[in-house]
Design an enzyme around this catalytic site. Structure first.
Site, PDB file in Angstrom:
ATOM      1  N   ALA A   1       0.837  -1.208   0.000  1.00  0.00           N
ATOM      2  CA  ALA A   1       0.000   0.000   0.000  1.00  0.00           C
ATOM      3  C   ALA A   1       0.868   1.253   0.000  1.00  0.00           C
ATOM      4  CB  ALA A   1      -0.920   0.001   1.219  1.00  0.00           C
TER       5      ALA A   1
ATOM      6  N   CYS B   1      18.395  -5.907  14.403  1.00  0.00           N
ATOM      7  CA  CYS B   1      19.740  -5.395  14.124  1.00  0.00           C
ATOM      8  C   CYS B   1      20.355  -4.732  15.363  1.00  0.00           C
ATOM      9  CB  CYS B   1      19.660  -4.406  12.959  1.00  0.00           C
ATOM     10  SG  CYS B   1      21.242  -3.704  12.515  1.00  0.00           S
TER      11      CYS B   1
ATOM     12  N   GLY C   1       7.958  -3.413  15.490  1.00  0.00           N
ATOM     13  CA  GLY C   1       7.483  -3.345  16.873  1.00  0.00           C
ATOM     14  C   GLY C   1       8.276  -2.364  17.718  1.00  0.00           C
TER      15      GLY C   1
ATOM     16  N   GLY D   1      11.142  -2.403  19.334  1.00  0.00           N
ATOM     17  CA  GLY D   1      12.574  -2.242  19.045  1.00  0.00           C
ATOM     18  C   GLY D   1      12.782  -1.351  17.821  1.00  0.00           C
TER      19      GLY D   1
ATOM     20  N   ILE E   1       3.049  -9.293  16.242  1.00  0.00           N
ATOM     21  CA  ILE E   1       1.933 -10.135  16.698  1.00  0.00           C
ATOM     22  C   ILE E   1       1.640  -9.898  18.179  1.00  0.00           C
ATOM     23  CG2 ILE E   1       2.304 -11.930  14.968  1.00  0.00           C
ATOM     24  CD1 ILE E   1       3.510 -13.668  17.307  1.00  0.00           C
TER      25      ILE E   1
ATOM     26  N   ASP F   1       1.899  -5.126  21.743  1.00  0.00           N
ATOM     27  CA  ASP F   1       2.482  -4.633  22.997  1.00  0.00           C
ATOM     28  C   ASP F   1       2.969  -3.189  22.882  1.00  0.00           C
ATOM     29  OD1 ASP F   1       4.570  -5.102  21.279  1.00  0.00           O
ATOM     30  OD2 ASP F   1       5.822  -6.142  22.729  1.00  0.00           O
TER      31      ASP F   1
ATOM     32  N   MET G   1       2.984 -17.039  22.301  1.00  0.00           N
ATOM     33  CA  MET G   1       4.004 -15.987  22.245  1.00  0.00           C
ATOM     34  C   MET G   1       3.501 -14.680  22.863  1.00  0.00           C
ATOM     35  SD  MET G   1       5.937 -16.299  18.625  1.00  0.00           S
ATOM     36  CE  MET G   1       7.317 -17.407  18.404  1.00  0.00           C
ATOM     37  N   GLY G   2       4.333 -13.659  22.764  1.00  0.00           N
ATOM     38  CA  GLY G   2       3.956 -12.345  23.278  1.00  0.00           C
ATOM     39  C   GLY G   2       5.080 -11.661  24.016  1.00  0.00           C
ATOM     40  N   ARG G   3       6.222 -12.343  24.081  1.00  0.00           N
ATOM     41  CA  ARG G   3       7.371 -11.819  24.823  1.00  0.00           C
ATOM     42  C   ARG G   3       6.936 -11.474  26.250  1.00  0.00           C
ATOM     43  NH1 ARG G   3      12.185 -10.426  22.420  1.00  0.00           N
ATOM     44  NH2 ARG G   3      11.279 -10.201  20.376  1.00  0.00           N
TER      45      ARG G   3
ATOM     46  N   ARG H   1      -0.396 -32.592  29.653  1.00  0.00           N
ATOM     47  CA  ARG H   1       0.329 -32.515  28.378  1.00  0.00           C
ATOM     48  C   ARG H   1       0.666 -31.051  28.124  1.00  0.00           C
ATOM     49  NH1 ARG H   1       0.423 -37.195  29.167  1.00  0.00           N
ATOM     50  NH2 ARG H   1      -0.127 -38.881  27.732  1.00  0.00           N
TER      51      ARG H   1
HETATM   52  O1  F6P Z   1       7.929 -10.124  18.890  1.00  0.00           O
HETATM   53  C1  F6P Z   1       7.357 -11.183  18.215  1.00  0.00           C
HETATM   54  C2  F6P Z   1       7.826 -12.493  18.780  1.00  0.00           C
HETATM   55  O2  F6P Z   1       7.248 -13.527  18.034  1.00  0.00           O
HETATM   56  C3  F6P Z   1       7.584 -12.697  20.274  1.00  0.00           C
HETATM   57  O3  F6P Z   1       6.265 -13.070  20.562  1.00  0.00           O
HETATM   58  C4  F6P Z   1       8.599 -13.734  20.614  1.00  0.00           C
HETATM   59  O4  F6P Z   1       8.965 -13.688  21.968  1.00  0.00           O
HETATM   60  C5  F6P Z   1       9.746 -13.355  19.742  1.00  0.00           C
HETATM   61  O5  F6P Z   1       9.224 -12.603  18.667  1.00  0.00           O
HETATM   62  C6  F6P Z   1      10.559 -14.481  19.172  1.00  0.00           C
HETATM   63  O6  F6P Z   1      11.637 -13.891  18.562  1.00  0.00           O
HETATM   64  P1  F6P Z   1      12.638 -14.607  17.552  1.00  0.00           P
HETATM   65  O7  F6P Z   1      11.954 -14.726  16.250  1.00  0.00           O
HETATM   66  O8  F6P Z   1      13.790 -13.665  17.489  1.00  0.00           O
HETATM   67  O9  F6P Z   1      12.945 -15.933  18.164  1.00  0.00           O
END
Ligand code: F6P
Length: 318
Positions: A21, A72, A101, A103, A126, A129, A169-171, A243
């Protein structure tokens, strides 16, 4: 006018929609656009692609990023940011669209402080945050991926009468866990932003089983800890062997949903508009369905949190 565009940090479905876009909209306004390959690293190493000569057929709806991406570390250092600036100026680039995101946004803020080159940030991760915007590009697709996976796990857990721990995920952010947990009807949702008593929850899980539930699903945000360790603790507490599944990168890939495509398209074009209008360092966001822009440093000052209203409702829903 000539602009540059990068995607940086973890890829997110819908990044391609933003690129396509932005490039098409720029073209329609007579603005040239260069892509830099592999995020900030591509700017430092001067790896360019002329988007005027690129065919985007079929690209808008594909996951990942056609410009590639990178986390980077060098861009944290001023000398590399200045190298990047020199490369952009030698290409005649007068402004940069940075899609990524937190960073990526911090890199953009520092880059602007060093060089004054206008930069428009588009939120794509994703994790959802970034506190200043209601949604980031890629969150919706990741949620759909997680919900589908949890439903599959539920089928088999229910058939065997199992307790399942599912790590998402979600850090450091629990938004994926909270939203997917509610949408998939999980029994328990654990997020890093709010305290919980694991012993108490384990007891409640046993009570649910005794009350006739045939299976139990715990959704665990990765910021809370490893599901492998939680399973061991759960067995110690209850005698039941659960599990565990860590969903991993399946969450981050795949074709973007309608919502993420639209967000990518609207935000990508808006970023071009802002740069063409002579902005400084800005962040594009969405709230209540409306796209807005705000000062980048201010946007980064707003802390990320989970959706409190949903969190409050969750115990009654799941
Ligand atoms: O920031 C997106 C993300 O998928 C997080 O949810 C996850 O903690 C991280 O990236 C994983 O990072 P990498 O791809 O560097 O392993």
């Amino acid at each position: 006018m000539k602009l540059g565009i990068i995607t940086s940090g973890g890829d997110a479905p819908g990044m391609n929609a933003a690129i396509v876009a932005a490039a098409r909209y720029a073209r329609s306004r007579g603005i040239e656009m260069f892509g830099y390959v592999g995020g900030y690293r591509g700017v430092i190493e001067h790896k360019t692609v002329d988007l005027a000569k690129t065919s985007f057929r079929g690209a808008l709806g594909r996951g990942g990023t056609l410009l590639y991406t990178d986390r980077c570390e060098e861009f944290l250092l001023r000398e590399y940011r200045l190298q990047a600036y020199d490369n952009l100026r030698s290409d005649g680039v007068e402004g940069l669209v940075a899609v990524g995101g937190d960073g990526t946004f911090r890199g953009a803020r520092d880059f602007f402080a060093d060089t004054g080159l206008p930069i428009a940030c588009v939120p794509a991760t994703i994790d959802n945050d970034l506190g200043y915007t209601e949604f980031t590009i890629g969150f919706d697709t990741a949620l759909n991926n997680v919900v589908n996976a949890v439903e599959a796990i539920k089928d088999t857990a229910e058939s065997h009468g199992k307790v399942s721990f599912v790590e998402v995920m979600g850090r450091k952010c629990g938004n994926i866990a909270l939203h997917s947990g509610v949408a998939s009807g999980a029994d328990f949702i654990l997020v890093p932003e709010r305290p919980f008593d694991f012993e108490e929850l384990s007891k409640k899980a046993v009570e649910k089983l005794e009350a006739g539930h045939h299976s139990i699903i715990f959704i665990v945000a990765e910021g809370v800890g490893k599901v492998s360790e939680m399973s061991v603790r759960f067995k110690e507490l209850t005698g039941i062997t659960p599990r565990e599944t860590s969903l991993g990168f399946i969450q981050r890939g795949g074709n973007p949903t309608y919502a993420d495509r639209m967000l990518g398209v609207r935000m990508g074009a808006t970023a071009v508009d802002l740069l063409a209008g002579g902005c400084g360092a800005v962040a594009v966001g969405v709230r209540g369905g409306e796209i807005f822009d705000t000062d980048l440093a201010g946007a980064l000052g707003i802390p990320s949190d989970i959706d409190q209203t949903l969190y409050d409702l969750a115990p009654g829903i799941v």
